[in-house]
Design a protein around this motif. Structure first.
Motif, mmCIF file in Angstrom:
data_model
loop_
_atom_site.group_PDB
_atom_site.id
_atom_site.type_symbol
_atom_site.label_atom_id
_atom_site.label_comp_id
_atom_site.label_asym_id
_atom_site.label_seq_id
_atom_site.Cartn_x
_atom_site.Cartn_y
_atom_site.Cartn_z
ATOM 1 N N ARG A 4 0.828 -1.206 0.000
ATOM 2 C CA ARG A 4 0.000 0.000 0.000
ATOM 3 C C ARG A 4 0.861 1.255 0.000
ATOM 4 O O ARG A 4 0.592 2.204 -0.738
ATOM 5 C CB ARG A 4 -0.935 0.001 1.206
ATOM 6 C CG ARG A 4 -2.009 1.087 1.101
ATOM 7 C CD ARG A 4 -2.912 1.063 2.308
ATOM 8 N NE ARG A 4 -2.343 1.874 3.386
ATOM 9 C CZ ARG A 4 -2.905 2.015 4.586
ATOM 10 N NH1 ARG A 4 -4.008 1.353 4.878
ATOM 11 N NH2 ARG A 4 -2.347 2.777 5.500
ATOM 12 N N LEU A 5 1.909 1.263 0.809
ATOM 13 C CA LEU A 5 2.818 2.398 0.826
ATOM 14 C C LEU A 5 3.447 2.614 -0.544
ATOM 15 O O LEU A 5 3.630 3.757 -0.983
ATOM 16 C CB LEU A 5 3.902 2.181 1.881
ATOM 17 C CG LEU A 5 3.456 2.222 3.347
ATOM 18 C CD1 LEU A 5 4.582 1.749 4.258
ATOM 19 C CD2 LEU A 5 3.010 3.629 3.742
ATOM 20 N N HIS A 6 3.765 1.527 -1.229
ATOM 21 C CA HIS A 6 4.348 1.629 -2.571
ATOM 22 C C HIS A 6 3.318 2.181 -3.557
ATOM 23 O O HIS A 6 3.637 3.074 -4.364
ATOM 24 C CB HIS A 6 4.845 0.251 -3.026
ATOM 25 C CG HIS A 6 5.530 0.261 -4.348
ATOM 26 N ND1 HIS A 6 6.621 1.064 -4.629
ATOM 27 C CD2 HIS A 6 5.279 -0.446 -5.496
ATOM 28 C CE1 HIS A 6 7.022 0.856 -5.878
ATOM 29 N NE2 HIS A 6 6.221 -0.048 -6.418
ATOM 30 N N ARG A 7 2.103 1.706 -3.479
ATOM 31 C CA ARG A 7 1.051 2.201 -4.374
ATOM 32 C C ARG A 7 0.784 3.681 -4.150
ATOM 33 O O ARG A 7 0.486 4.424 -5.089
ATOM 34 C CB ARG A 7 -0.245 1.412 -4.164
ATOM 35 C CG ARG A 7 -0.208 -0.016 -4.676
ATOM 36 C CD ARG A 7 -1.626 -0.593 -4.755
ATOM 37 N NE ARG A 7 -2.337 -0.529 -3.486
ATOM 38 C CZ ARG A 7 -2.310 -1.484 -2.563
ATOM 39 N NH1 ARG A 7 -1.576 -2.585 -2.761
ATOM 40 N NH2 ARG A 7 -3.002 -1.359 -1.446
ATOM 41 N N GLU A 8 0.899 4.118 -2.907
ATOM 42 C CA GLU A 8 0.656 5.513 -2.574
ATOM 43 C C GLU A 8 1.830 6.410 -2.939
ATOM 44 O O GLU A 8 1.752 7.628 -2.753
ATOM 45 C CB GLU A 8 0.359 5.647 -1.078
ATOM 46 C CG GLU A 8 -0.951 4.998 -0.645
ATOM 47 C CD GLU A 8 -1.119 4.992 0.867
ATOM 48 O OE1 GLU A 8 -0.132 5.309 1.585
ATOM 49 O OE2 GLU A 8 -2.226 4.669 1.342
ATOM 50 N N ARG A 10 4.766 6.362 -1.496
ATOM 51 C CA ARG A 10 5.540 6.695 -0.297
ATOM 52 C C ARG A 10 6.697 5.737 -0.065
ATOM 53 O O ARG A 10 7.493 5.943 0.846
ATOM 54 C CB ARG A 10 4.608 6.689 0.920
ATOM 55 C CG ARG A 10 3.471 7.699 0.818
ATOM 56 C CD ARG A 10 2.482 7.529 1.942
ATOM 57 N NE ARG A 10 3.119 7.736 3.239
ATOM 58 C CZ ARG A 10 2.620 7.301 4.392
ATOM 59 N NH1 ARG A 10 1.484 6.607 4.391
ATOM 60 N NH2 ARG A 10 3.254 7.547 5.522
ATOM 61 N N ARG A 339 6.153 5.547 8.172
ATOM 62 C CA ARG A 339 5.992 4.303 7.414
ATOM 63 C C ARG A 339 6.338 3.093 8.270
ATOM 64 O O ARG A 339 5.619 2.080 8.292
ATOM 65 C CB ARG A 339 6.873 4.328 6.164
ATOM 66 C CG ARG A 339 6.443 5.330 5.107
ATOM 67 C CD ARG A 339 7.573 5.589 4.113
ATOM 68 N NE ARG A 339 8.734 6.145 4.781
ATOM 69 C CZ ARG A 339 9.990 6.026 4.338
ATOM 70 N NH1 ARG A 339 10.242 5.327 3.233
ATOM 71 N NH2 ARG A 339 10.992 6.579 4.998
#
Length: 349
Positions: A4-8, A10, A339
């Motif tokens: 999710r962090l990668h998709r966002e 971040r 994160r």
């Protein structure tokens, strides 16, 4: 959570590894900065995650009898007694009680790899508080203090001694990166628009991380010169699996760390040494001889260490002292700990 962090946007590249019951599970996202996908053996600089590695190297020399935990540092390093530091012990040094959380102002004119000059400054420096009375994370100074102590007592640099320990235990962790491993290292990149100003403009962190200069600059950190340098307070280059494996091996009484140190010193390693408002971090911290320890409801604890930029490693410990899961998060994105905090919360049972 990492996906999710990668998709966002971040998380440009990083990995999480969790080890439960000796089984490792990994998640990897992004790339190393050159388009090469992140893999299990990708290394990245992890800042203060490396401080416990320097401490383990020193403690291995304590276990061998080369020095004592409550021995004054100045017995091995006479110049260190200057300016009220004569009673500073090895214990004080390892648990961030020595009162040298930052280099003197003269370090602002030095190169980061001028080891001898930096060590000379530490020997002559005055502590910011009486050693043994307070805590203040030795942000950049910790590794050089450990290194000089080891050189004088065991005749070996801290990165070389730790490299032997790591190789013997299968930990993919490096306080200086061997030339033949440089191809595995990911480039770091800011993901926070305030990097590094939010550190350099802070009245506590600015002096602690700003001298010698350049150690928050991605151009410096991505250079071969830096990666080959042992600056053990912050120079650990780690894979997520390597860092998690160390934490999985940390607590068991029959594990590699206990075997390295012996039962008494192993117990001392994990025991709280001092709790107080840390003069650099700015909040209450419990320091062991190498790690931060957080005691949680229900008698559980977490023992670990994070670094500027966002990387972290830890092990959960039950109320009966038995280890739970070990985990590590490594990232090439330089930012805050938000994160990592999200990763931690996602792992909570």
């Amino acid at each position: 959570m990492l996906e999710r962090l990668h998709r966002e946007g971040r998380e440009p590249g990083g990995a999480v590894c969790v080890i439960r019951d000796d089984v490792a599970e990994e998640t990897m996202v992004g790339d190393r900065g050159d388009g090469t996908p992140w893999t299990s053996d990708t290394l990245v600089m992890t800042y203060s995650c490396g401080k416990p590695m320097a401490a383990l190297a020193v403690l291995s020399a304590v276990a061998e009898g080369a020095l004592g935990l409550d021995q004054p540092v100045a017995e091995a390093w006479p110049a260190y007694a200057a300016n009220g530091k004569g009673a500073t012990t090895v214990r004080h040094l390892l648990s961030h009680q020595a009162g040298l959380p930052l280099y003197p102002e003269a370090a602002a004119a030095l190169e980061y790899d001028d080891r001898e000059a930096l060590v000379e400054l530490l020997a002559g420096a005055a502590p910011v508080h009486e050693p043994g009375t307070r805590v203040a994370e030795h942000a950049l100074t910790y590794g050089h203090l450990c290194d000089e102590l080891l050189r004088r007592t065991a005749g070996e640099p801290v990165d070389e001694r730790f490299a032997r320990i790591a190789a013997a235990n299968g930990w993919d962790l490096h306080l200086s990166v061997p030339a033949d491993q440089l191809h595995r290292v990911a480039d770091v990149v800011p993901v926070d628009p305030t990097w590094p100003q939010h550190y350099l403009q802070d009245p506590r962190w600015g002096p602690a991380l700003g001298r010698p200069p350049g150690l928050l600059d991605p151009v410096v950190l991505n250079s071969e010169r830096w990666r080959r340098t042992s600056f053990a307070a912050i120079s650990l280059h780690a894979s997520a699996r390597g860092l998690a494996r160390l934490y999985a091996d940390l607590v068991p009484a029959d594990g590699p760390v206990a075997e390295l140190l012996g039962p008494d010193l192993h117990a001392e390693l994990l025991r709280p040494q001092r709790t107080g408002v840390d003069g650099v971090i700015g909040r209450e911290v419990t320091w062991t001889l190498a790690f931060q320890r957080d005691d949680l409801p229900g008698g559980r604890s977490e023992i670990g260490m994070g670094g500027a930029g966002g990387c972290s490693g830890w092990v959960s410990v039950g109320s009966d002292g038995t280890p739970g899961y070990a985990a590590a998060y490594v990232t090439r994105g330089l930012g805050d700990h938000d994160r990592g905090d999200q990763v931690w919360r996602a792992l909570e049972p």
